[in-house]
Scaffold this motif. Sequence first.
Motif: not given
Length: 244
Positions: A31-40, A105-113, A135-141
Motif C-alpha cells: 500500500s505505501p508504494a501504491f499510495r506514492a504513485l497516486l496524484p493529489e 472524461g467522467e473521472f480524474d483518477v482511475v485506480i486498481s489494486s 485529459l491529464g488524468g491518472t491511471f494507477v494500478l
Amino acid sequence: MKQNKYDDPGFFHKYSRMPRSLGGLEAAGESPAFRALLPELRDKKVLDLGCGFGWHCRYARQRQARSVVGIDISKNMLERAKAMTEDPQIEYRRLAIEDIDFAEGEFDVVISSLAFHYVERFDTICRKVYHCLVLGGTFVLSVEHPIFTALAAQDWYYGPEGEKLHWPVDNYHSEGPRQARFLDNDVIKYHRTVATYVNALIDSGFRITKLSELQPNQDMLDKNPAWQEEIRRPMFLLIAAAKI
C-alpha cells in the motif's frame, strides 16, 4: 472469462480472515508504494476497478476526493464495503471490470489494486480507462509481478531440508491463463509480461510516469522480516500512467 470466486461462501470466508481483509491498507504491504504513485486527490472524481471491501475508496475520500465510484463483480465484497462505508460520496456498483462503459472524461483518477491479473484482456481495459479519464488524468494500478505469475505453482524451489533455494521462472513469454491455488481453491490468473503491461498502456495513449517493482526498504524489513523474500524476487508490479 469473468471470475467471481468471492461469492463462493467458503472462499469468501477464508478471504475475509486474511490479514489485509481485517487490517485494510495498513495490513497490505504494498500500500505505501501504491499510495506514492497516486496524484493529489483533493476535488478529484475517482474510479476504483475491483474495489473489494472499499479500502481505497474510503482512502480517496480521506484525501478529500470529490466523489468515488467503486466497482466489483462480487456481491459479497460490495455488501461488506457498503457496511463499512458511511459516506454518500462513495458509490458502489456491482459490475465486472470487463464491462465498464463510462462516459468520456467522467473521472480524474482511475485506480486498481491487484485485480487485472484476473482479467483476460488488459489491452481492452486500458482503452476503456483512457476513454473515461479526463485529459491529464491518472491511471494507477498494481498487479502480481510477471515473475510471480509465470508459473502456475507460484512457489519457491525447495532444498532437501525445506529451505527456499530460488524462485523458479519458466514459460515467461508464454502468456495466457494459469490455474493457480489461492486459499485452497483453484483460480485462473492471466500471465502477461512486463512489456505487455507497459505497451498496452502506451498503445492506448497513456504516458508511463512511474514503474515500481516494490523493493523493500530497511524500515519494511525491520517491521516484517518476511519482506526479505521480496528482495529475492518481486511479487508486485505497480504502474502510474497519465492520459495525454
